[in-house]
Scaffold this active site. Sequence first.
Site, mmCIF file in Angstrom:
data_model
loop_
_atom_site.group_PDB
_atom_site.id
_atom_site.type_symbol
_atom_site.label_atom_id
_atom_site.label_comp_id
_atom_site.label_asym_id
_atom_site.label_seq_id
_atom_site.Cartn_x
_atom_site.Cartn_y
_atom_site.Cartn_z
ATOM 1 N N GLU A 260 64.637 29.764 102.019
ATOM 2 C CA GLU A 260 64.833 29.474 100.597
ATOM 3 C C GLU A 260 66.116 28.692 100.361
ATOM 4 O O GLU A 260 66.141 27.759 99.560
ATOM 5 C CB GLU A 260 64.855 30.790 99.804
ATOM 6 C CG GLU A 260 65.390 30.724 98.385
ATOM 7 C CD GLU A 260 64.515 29.926 97.433
ATOM 8 O OE1 GLU A 260 63.367 29.594 97.811
ATOM 9 O OE2 GLU A 260 64.980 29.606 96.318
ATOM 10 N N ASP B 91 50.566 8.352 90.278
ATOM 11 C CA ASP B 91 50.911 9.684 89.759
ATOM 12 C C ASP B 91 50.851 10.660 90.931
ATOM 13 O O ASP B 91 50.705 10.241 92.084
ATOM 14 C CB ASP B 91 49.936 10.117 88.633
ATOM 15 C CG ASP B 91 50.587 11.105 87.664
ATOM 16 O OD1 ASP B 91 50.737 10.757 86.474
ATOM 17 O OD2 ASP B 91 50.958 12.217 88.100
ATOM 18 N N SER C 169 53.891 29.000 90.821
ATOM 19 C CA SER C 169 54.305 27.683 90.339
ATOM 20 C C SER C 169 54.861 26.851 91.484
ATOM 21 O O SER C 169 54.505 25.680 91.676
ATOM 22 C CB SER C 169 55.361 27.838 89.240
ATOM 23 O OG SER C 169 56.011 26.612 89.006
ATOM 24 N N SER C 170 55.756 27.444 92.274
ATOM 25 C CA SER C 170 56.362 26.717 93.389
ATOM 26 C C SER C 170 55.332 26.302 94.417
ATOM 27 O O SER C 170 55.385 25.200 94.952
ATOM 28 C CB SER C 170 57.379 27.597 94.107
ATOM 29 O OG SER C 170 58.584 27.623 93.438
ATOM 30 N N SER D 224 71.420 11.012 99.911
ATOM 31 C CA SER D 224 71.048 9.946 100.845
ATOM 32 C C SER D 224 70.535 8.700 100.132
ATOM 33 O O SER D 224 70.442 7.641 100.733
ATOM 34 C CB SER D 224 69.974 10.433 101.806
ATOM 35 O OG SER D 224 70.430 11.563 102.508
ATOM 36 N N HIS E 184 71.747 36.570 86.646
ATOM 37 C CA HIS E 184 72.434 35.311 86.912
ATOM 38 C C HIS E 184 71.859 34.692 88.182
ATOM 39 O O HIS E 184 71.474 33.511 88.202
ATOM 40 C CB HIS E 184 73.940 35.554 87.060
ATOM 41 C CG HIS E 184 74.705 34.402 87.646
ATOM 42 N ND1 HIS E 184 74.926 33.230 86.967
ATOM 43 C CD2 HIS E 184 75.294 34.243 88.857
ATOM 44 C CE1 HIS E 184 75.625 32.404 87.738
ATOM 45 N NE2 HIS E 184 75.863 32.991 88.890
ATOM 46 N N LYS F 170 74.240 15.134 109.624
ATOM 47 C CA LYS F 170 73.993 14.523 108.320
ATOM 48 C C LYS F 170 75.290 14.127 107.633
ATOM 49 O O LYS F 170 75.410 13.033 107.084
ATOM 50 C CB LYS F 170 73.182 15.463 107.432
ATOM 51 C CG LYS F 170 71.768 15.687 107.966
ATOM 52 C CD LYS F 170 70.963 16.595 107.040
ATOM 53 C CE LYS F 170 70.307 15.817 105.927
ATOM 54 N NZ LYS F 170 69.124 15.074 106.382
ATOM 55 N N HIS G 144 71.112 36.850 110.000
ATOM 56 C CA HIS G 144 72.563 36.728 109.838
ATOM 57 C C HIS G 144 72.983 37.236 108.459
ATOM 58 O O HIS G 144 74.165 37.375 108.180
ATOM 59 C CB HIS G 144 73.059 35.297 110.072
ATOM 60 C CG HIS G 144 72.576 34.278 109.075
ATOM 61 N ND1 HIS G 144 71.900 33.141 109.452
ATOM 62 C CD2 HIS G 144 72.697 34.187 107.733
ATOM 63 C CE1 HIS G 144 71.608 32.423 108.380
ATOM 64 N NE2 HIS G 144 72.078 33.027 107.325
ATOM 65 N N HIS G 145 72.010 37.524 107.604
ATOM 66 C CA HIS G 145 72.325 38.153 106.328
ATOM 67 C C HIS G 145 72.417 39.668 106.490
ATOM 68 O O HIS G 145 72.675 40.367 105.526
ATOM 69 C CB HIS G 145 71.238 37.836 105.291
ATOM 70 C CG HIS G 145 71.095 36.374 105.009
ATOM 71 N ND1 HIS G 145 71.823 35.724 104.047
ATOM 72 C CD2 HIS G 145 70.303 35.427 105.564
ATOM 73 C CE1 HIS G 145 71.477 34.433 104.029
ATOM 74 N NE2 HIS G 145 70.560 34.233 104.942
ATOM 75 N N TRP H 24 70.007 39.858 93.018
ATOM 76 C CA TRP H 24 68.854 38.965 93.156
ATOM 77 C C TRP H 24 68.142 39.205 94.481
ATOM 78 O O TRP H 24 66.994 38.809 94.640
ATOM 79 C CB TRP H 24 69.282 37.490 93.021
ATOM 80 C CG TRP H 24 69.660 36.814 94.283
ATOM 81 C CD1 TRP H 24 70.882 36.857 94.909
ATOM 82 C CD2 TRP H 24 68.819 36.002 95.108
ATOM 83 N NE1 TRP H 24 70.838 36.126 96.065
ATOM 84 C CE2 TRP H 24 69.596 35.586 96.224
ATOM 85 C CE3 TRP H 24 67.485 35.590 95.030
ATOM 86 C CZ2 TRP H 24 69.078 34.777 97.249
ATOM 87 C CZ3 TRP H 24 66.975 34.775 96.040
ATOM 88 C CH2 TRP H 24 67.768 34.380 97.134
ATOM 89 N N HIS I 5 66.156 32.991 103.925
ATOM 90 C CA HIS I 5 66.943 31.955 104.551
ATOM 91 C C HIS I 5 66.298 30.577 104.380
ATOM 92 O O HIS I 5 66.973 29.647 103.917
ATOM 93 C CB HIS I 5 67.350 32.236 105.993
ATOM 94 C CG HIS I 5 68.424 31.287 106.317
ATOM 95 N ND1 HIS I 5 69.742 31.497 105.939
ATOM 96 C CD2 HIS I 5 68.354 30.027 106.767
ATOM 97 C CE1 HIS I 5 70.432 30.410 106.211
ATOM 98 N NE2 HIS I 5 69.620 29.508 106.715
ATOM 99 N N ARG J 161 81.636 42.467 96.845
ATOM 100 C CA ARG J 161 80.794 41.798 95.868
ATOM 101 C C ARG J 161 80.228 42.791 94.888
ATOM 102 O O ARG J 161 80.141 43.991 95.164
ATOM 103 C CB ARG J 161 79.541 41.246 96.572
ATOM 104 C CG ARG J 161 79.679 40.036 97.370
ATOM 105 C CD ARG J 161 78.354 39.751 98.043
ATOM 106 N NE ARG J 161 77.360 39.194 97.138
ATOM 107 C CZ ARG J 161 76.245 38.612 97.529
ATOM 108 N NH1 ARG J 161 75.995 38.523 98.807
ATOM 109 N NH2 ARG J 161 75.395 38.133 96.674
ATOM 110 N N THR K 20 73.305 19.807 110.618
ATOM 111 C CA THR K 20 73.979 19.659 109.325
ATOM 112 C C THR K 20 75.186 18.752 109.473
ATOM 113 O O THR K 20 75.420 17.864 108.638
ATOM 114 C CB THR K 20 74.410 21.031 108.786
ATOM 115 O OG1 THR K 20 73.319 21.934 108.902
ATOM 116 C CG2 THR K 20 74.813 20.939 107.330
ATOM 117 N N TYR L 259 67.554 26.655 102.310
ATOM 118 C CA TYR L 259 67.350 25.273 102.735
ATOM 119 C C TYR L 259 66.411 24.544 101.790
ATOM 120 O O TYR L 259 66.555 23.347 101.548
ATOM 121 C CB TYR L 259 66.890 25.215 104.197
ATOM 122 C CG TYR L 259 68.027 25.619 105.073
ATOM 123 C CD1 TYR L 259 68.069 26.872 105.672
ATOM 124 C CD2 TYR L 259 69.115 24.781 105.222
ATOM 125 C CE1 TYR L 259 69.164 27.267 106.403
ATOM 126 C CE2 TYR L 259 70.214 25.165 105.961
ATOM 127 C CZ TYR L 259 70.236 26.413 106.542
ATOM 128 O OH TYR L 259 71.322 26.810 107.254
#
Lengths: 185, 374, 524
Positions: C249, C99, C163-164, C262, C70, C325, C296-297, C135, C247, C444, C322, C251
């Site tokens: 990732e 293009d 790909s990314s 926006s 998932h 914004k 922090h993870h 994950w 981390h 979890r 943040t 963002y």
Amino acid sequence: MRLSANPTTDTVLKLATVSVAMFAFVFVVMVPLYNVLCDALGINGKTSAQAYTAVDAAVDTGRSITVQFIATNNDGMPWEFRPQVTAMAVHPGAANDTVFFAANPTTQDMVAQAIPSVSPSRAAEYFHKTECFCFNQQPLGGESNTLMPLQFIVDQDLPKDIKTITLSYTLFDVTARVSDQIAAR
Amino acid sequence: MVGGNVMRSALMALMALPAAAFGDNQVNMSPGVTTIGAEIYDLHMLIMIICVVIGIGVFGVMFYSIIYHRKSRGVVPSQFHESTKVEVAWTVVPFLILIGMAVPATSTLLEVYDNDDAELDILITGHQWKWKYEYLDESGENVSFFSNLATPQEAIYNTDQKGEHYLLEVDEPLVLPVDTKVRFLITANDVIHSWWVPEIAVKRDAIPGFINETWTKITEEGIYRGQCTELCGAYHGFMPVVVHAVSREEFNAWMGAKRADEAAQVAAAAMDLSLDELMSKGEAVYNAQCLACHGAQGEGGVGNAIAGSAIALGDISTHLDVGIKGVAGTAMQAFGRQLNDVDMAAVITYQRNAFGNNTGDVIQPSDVASHKQG
Amino acid sequence: MGDHHHGPATGIGRWLFTTNHKDIGTMYLWFSFAMFILGGTFAMIIRAELFQPGMQLVEPGFFNQMTTLHGLVMVFGAIMPSFVGLANWLIPMMIGAPDMALPRMNNWSFWILPPGFLMLASTLFMEGGAPAFGWTFYAPLSTTYAAPSVTFFIFAIHILGVSSIMGSINIIATVMNMRAPGMTYMKMPLFVWTWLITAFLLVAVMPVLAGAVTMMLMDIHFGTSFFSAAGGGDPVLFQHIFWFFGHPEVYIIILPAFGVVSQIIPAFSRKPLFGYASMVYATASIAFLSFIVWAHHMYTVGMPVAGELFFMYATMLIAVPTGVKVFNWITTMWRGALSFETPMLFCIGFLILFTIGGFTGLMLSIAPADFQYHDTYFVVAHFHYVMVAGAVFSMTAAVYYWLPKWSGRMYNETMGKVHFWISFVGFNITFFPQHFVGLAGMPRRIPDYALQFADFNMMSSIGAFIYGASQILFLYNVLATIIAGEKVTDEKVWDGAEGLEWTIPTPAPYHTFEVPPKLDAAHA
């Protein structure tokens, strides 16, 4: 610096270089940096894998540190493994020694690797081992036992707020790993 | 003043939140039974209240716009689109609020890390899927035991009722004295686990090959339940932590009884048991240790079937090897270090005689001991 | 660029060989929606098992496979490709380019995704099952103790990463080199800015993920010990490397969503975005800060206190840009002339719910408090608020907003609003109670739980089914629109919409801006 006359190609080549560099960064920088920082700052509780050469220094008899020993086996490791003494009171600067008892109850020859871990982790850089069974793999024949030596000095510069140092050894069975390496030669 | 009363009532309502619930359901962290837990709770409430207040302000402005600045009300949109003053203000003010939060957070964190001057050391090892507790004693004669989930499989698989402490009950809890600083040394046997008891506010990862250190000082007698909090394999959800906090006297009595127990086990290992005794003890051990993987009828599952298996019907020595040393590269652990000789003898006897196996084999604790010697 | 132009090719060949950014964008969007349904199915299985205490439907090992897949499918298959699809469709049009810079690499970037995910999904049918280590795949659960399928998992991650990276290089090259004359960086739409910054983050950190999984491969197959204490390594090294990627990732996931919001909020406020420059700097600050907060993870891993404090302060600091914004978006609405078509509804939903997710993120940043939150459902609630009510709501808003431009047909507005309200309510019923059970002590990644968590889990599962069902309504609306929706021909479909894409015909022609546009004063 332009990598190409075509601006798009120039951008692409530069970015591709960054990607490759970041991949290399992981192996070439992150891993050694992690180990070096941990070693230098003593922050993940790993002690040096090499013997410490003692220097002449005064023993701080006014201060007593408790050094506690813990021995555990990792998954599937069947040996008896225990410290001869579970704790010692030592003076910073003094040389101390102790032994760990190990016994291989199986009928097979085996090889073990003891991995040390120190808590609090910042004490690790002040815990000097002049001799340790953890520096080498420890072979032990089937149905044999042995006493494995540890000699250490607690540095006088150990931060004043640390009064107890816990040294934990985890014993891993590396027999298979060793025979693979021999087979590979 | 009305505003003041409203504020006070709101604050009192918020302070009541630990006890708050929707019906019987707890909605908030509990301050627990330690001073550090209470500090952590206060910090949690402080941050949450600040966020709620800011949220009310921010959403208030937004809802005001939604209601009053609608095209359908015929308003003409303003076109202002920048203001350096305002940008600086809402950068600096939040920054100052954050500093206000960081100060108590720092002091609480420093206390969490203060492991000195403990009176009792406990070595906690995470295994797949149970905890091992060792009371470190200077003499080296440590009281040690495994703490397994005690909830029966029937309750989990819905063929029987679930008890009040479903999934949070163990056969052997960790017993600790109150008002005593206890130091936990935490490591793991295989993969990363994490030891957590919410009401004493202790959580620390258990990492194989490394030792972590933390502490607690429980102020109130009681039973406190927690769980493993790092994914560690299939039965991660089935390795609870149960702490019994008791008075110093009770603790000392318990330790005395435990030592006597362990001495008795050593003595028992020299004695022979009847087949009935072995079968009944073996069934209990099987249900606690083997059933989850090998099935209630020995039919297998994650693990191989035991009913009709070559190992259970074949050479006793091979069967003992599997039980004692495990099988490398599989989930079958080495139970030789987890079960004493009496339990090992019993469970092997049980496996060889239950599930239709009927070998008639009887394995005594002394057989296990001599097998271990080779 | 050739001189002669024809319409699109026909048949399957059109899609296999296209180098057209609109076609490729469309394929990314459909692919990501299919992955969203796949990942959503895994979520439905999870929530069905968690509907009541006890094991009813699946075995614990399979449950872990579901939670792992998932996460992987949603993050790498649904969210990231969907925003790449948006980037493909919109960036060339928004900057007045014909293009993307590298149209053929663009085709490859897309077409390696389906085989990559096929490989990942096929692990479900392998001996030992699919990856079941979460994950985040911490070692040694994902190395020494992993099922054989882990090797295919590693290859799949490599493919998705390539790909990314290719897609990001393309985006940067396009934005840096192909803006219409007069479109300086500070005149670009904010969506282009957020994607430019995101693309730099991707180029920097996807290779780090590749490094981490390569080290795993080496530990598993080639006898190294990066993450194994026995050989002198350290499982915690894995966590540092993973989160150094992980981390930034998150963002990467949210910055394009910020860009979408926006664009849409000013359109339906009929007012320019407030604080454009500030928004650009805030986005850049978030991107820089994202590199120094990763641990922090890992607050409970046993880091020295100085490390914990550093990461706590740095993480708290991210709240500042943040917050800036969020304040800017709300000030954009202030004194505007608001209307509440479906795209705007999803953006307002985003504003409220993402902000709530941001608040729980601030709570999580406080290290001592995190000892009680870490690895509980409080964290699960937090990241679903920011990723679903944040990124997914923004993506949904984007589809409603730009679909008329892409297809020349208007979606059914009533159905869109119904979709919004069911999603909003369903989402909150699913995830708000998860804060409670997390605070009450539920960890979890567990397939079964103690009885005191039962009521809120049942509620959460019901909400999940509701939210899941509403996505079928969305699919129906999109399909019905494309096939038979009311035709729209105004260039400016929405009266408040600004930007170059609203100056071209509706539906957007196959080739646009083959001649760079003249920018007028309105695009200052």
